[in-house]
Design a protein around this motif. Structure first.
Motif, mmCIF file in Angstrom:
data_model
loop_
_atom_site.group_PDB
_atom_site.id
_atom_site.type_symbol
_atom_site.label_atom_id
_atom_site.label_comp_id
_atom_site.label_asym_id
_atom_site.label_seq_id
_atom_site.Cartn_x
_atom_site.Cartn_y
_atom_site.Cartn_z
ATOM 1 N N ALA A 11 20.995 61.001 -92.765
ATOM 2 C CA ALA A 11 20.386 59.783 -92.228
ATOM 3 C C ALA A 11 20.962 58.557 -92.927
ATOM 4 O O ALA A 11 21.257 57.543 -92.278
ATOM 5 C CB ALA A 11 18.870 59.826 -92.393
ATOM 6 N N ARG A 12 21.154 58.622 -94.241
ATOM 7 C CA ARG A 12 21.738 57.496 -94.979
ATOM 8 C C ARG A 12 23.185 57.264 -94.547
ATOM 9 O O ARG A 12 23.633 56.130 -94.413
ATOM 10 C CB ARG A 12 21.656 57.733 -96.487
ATOM 11 N N GLN A 13 23.920 58.359 -94.315
ATOM 12 C CA GLN A 13 25.306 58.232 -93.871
ATOM 13 C C GLN A 13 25.369 57.581 -92.490
ATOM 14 O O GLN A 13 26.207 56.722 -92.238
ATOM 15 C CB GLN A 13 25.991 59.595 -93.855
ATOM 16 N N LEU A 14 24.487 58.000 -91.595
ATOM 17 C CA LEU A 14 24.450 57.422 -90.260
ATOM 18 C C LEU A 14 24.088 55.944 -90.328
ATOM 19 O O LEU A 14 24.690 55.122 -89.640
ATOM 20 C CB LEU A 14 23.465 58.176 -89.364
ATOM 21 N N GLN A 15 23.142 55.599 -91.182
ATOM 22 C CA GLN A 15 22.748 54.200 -91.339
ATOM 23 C C GLN A 15 23.933 53.369 -91.828
ATOM 24 O O GLN A 15 24.182 52.271 -91.329
ATOM 25 C CB GLN A 15 21.586 54.100 -92.322
ATOM 26 N N SER A 16 24.691 53.909 -92.748
ATOM 27 C CA SER A 16 25.869 53.216 -93.254
ATOM 28 C C SER A 16 26.912 53.050 -92.150
ATOM 29 O O SER A 16 27.518 51.976 -92.000
ATOM 30 C CB SER A 16 26.461 54.002 -94.428
ATOM 31 N N LYS A 17 27.117 54.100 -91.361
ATOM 32 C CA LYS A 17 28.083 54.032 -90.263
ATOM 33 C C LYS A 17 27.640 53.032 -89.202
ATOM 34 O O LYS A 17 28.467 52.342 -88.613
ATOM 35 C CB LYS A 17 28.285 55.414 -89.646
ATOM 36 N N LEU A 18 26.342 52.951 -88.945
ATOM 37 C CA LEU A 18 25.829 51.980 -87.985
ATOM 38 C C LEU A 18 26.106 50.555 -88.457
ATOM 39 O O LEU A 18 26.498 49.689 -87.674
ATOM 40 C CB LEU A 18 24.331 52.177 -87.746
ATOM 41 N N ALA A 19 25.903 50.302 -89.739
ATOM 42 C CA ALA A 19 26.180 48.973 -90.295
ATOM 43 C C ALA A 19 27.663 48.640 -90.156
ATOM 44 O O ALA A 19 28.020 47.514 -89.796
ATOM 45 C CB ALA A 19 25.741 48.913 -91.755
ATOM 46 N N GLU A 20 28.522 49.608 -90.422
ATOM 47 C CA GLU A 20 29.965 49.395 -90.267
ATOM 48 C C GLU A 20 30.309 49.112 -88.804
ATOM 49 O O GLU A 20 31.126 48.235 -88.509
ATOM 50 C CB GLU A 20 30.745 50.618 -90.748
ATOM 51 N N ALA A 21 29.684 49.844 -87.898
ATOM 52 C CA ALA A 21 29.947 49.656 -86.469
ATOM 53 C C ALA A 21 29.525 48.254 -86.032
ATOM 54 O O ALA A 21 30.229 47.608 -85.250
ATOM 55 C CB ALA A 21 29.214 50.716 -85.649
ATOM 56 N N GLN A 22 28.404 47.770 -86.538
ATOM 57 C CA GLN A 22 27.955 46.422 -86.205
ATOM 58 C C GLN A 22 28.974 45.387 -86.669
ATOM 59 O O GLN A 22 29.279 44.438 -85.948
ATOM 60 C CB GLN A 22 26.591 46.130 -86.827
ATOM 61 N N GLU A 23 29.508 45.554 -87.861
ATOM 62 C CA GLU A 23 30.523 44.638 -88.375
ATOM 63 C C GLU A 23 31.776 44.678 -87.508
ATOM 64 O O GLU A 23 32.361 43.633 -87.197
ATOM 65 C CB GLU A 23 30.876 44.981 -89.822
ATOM 66 N N ALA A 92 31.225 57.475 -80.064
ATOM 67 C CA ALA A 92 32.067 58.043 -81.121
ATOM 68 C C ALA A 92 31.265 58.240 -82.405
ATOM 69 O O ALA A 92 31.430 59.241 -83.108
ATOM 70 C CB ALA A 92 33.264 57.137 -81.386
ATOM 71 N N LEU A 93 30.379 57.291 -82.687
ATOM 72 C CA LEU A 93 29.592 57.349 -83.915
ATOM 73 C C LEU A 93 28.550 58.460 -83.893
ATOM 74 O O LEU A 93 28.344 59.148 -84.883
ATOM 75 C CB LEU A 93 28.904 55.998 -84.132
ATOM 76 N N THR A 94 27.927 58.668 -82.740
ATOM 77 C CA THR A 94 26.846 59.654 -82.651
ATOM 78 C C THR A 94 27.328 61.003 -82.146
ATOM 79 O O THR A 94 26.522 61.894 -81.910
ATOM 80 C CB THR A 94 25.722 59.153 -81.721
ATOM 81 N N GLY A 95 28.626 61.129 -81.958
ATOM 82 C CA GLY A 95 29.163 62.391 -81.465
ATOM 83 C C GLY A 95 28.730 62.704 -80.054
ATOM 84 O O GLY A 95 28.640 63.854 -79.652
#
Length: 106
Positions: A11-23, A92-95
């Protein structure tokens, strides 16, 4: 308990990836065109208008209504492209897993 720890880590990894995707989406620019390229609108991946280019031939008083319509059409074209880029990024992020209704990067 190991499974719960693993789930929290994921969950923490996904949250980090979501933040990167927003950027990344904030930096992404898409261009919408109308009138055969006479009007071009640039939006960010999050839908903020970043620029507009208008062919000088449309900058006449009698062309005002046409210009307004072309700006709207170019903006809508860019918006569709931005939404498609956002959807592709999330896929791509959520597979490819569907996100809960109402969940987005906005």
């Amino acid at each position: 308990m190991k499974n719960l720890t693993d789930m929290m880590k994921q969950a923490r990894q996904l949250q980090s990836k979501l933040a990167e995707a927003q950027e990344e989406l904030e930096k992404l620019e898409v261009e919408g065109v109308s009138g055969g390229g006479m009007v071009r609108v640039t939006l960010t991946g999050k839908g903020t208008m970043a620029g507009i280019k208008i062919d000088p031939s449309l900058l006449k008083a009698e062309e005002g209504e046409i210009l307004e319509d072309l700006i709207v059409a170019a903006h809508n074209d860019a918006k569709v492209k931005a939404e498609a880029a956002t959807a592709e990024k999330m896929k791509a992020l959520t597979g490819g897993l569907p996100l809960p209704p109402g969940f987005n990067l906005g």
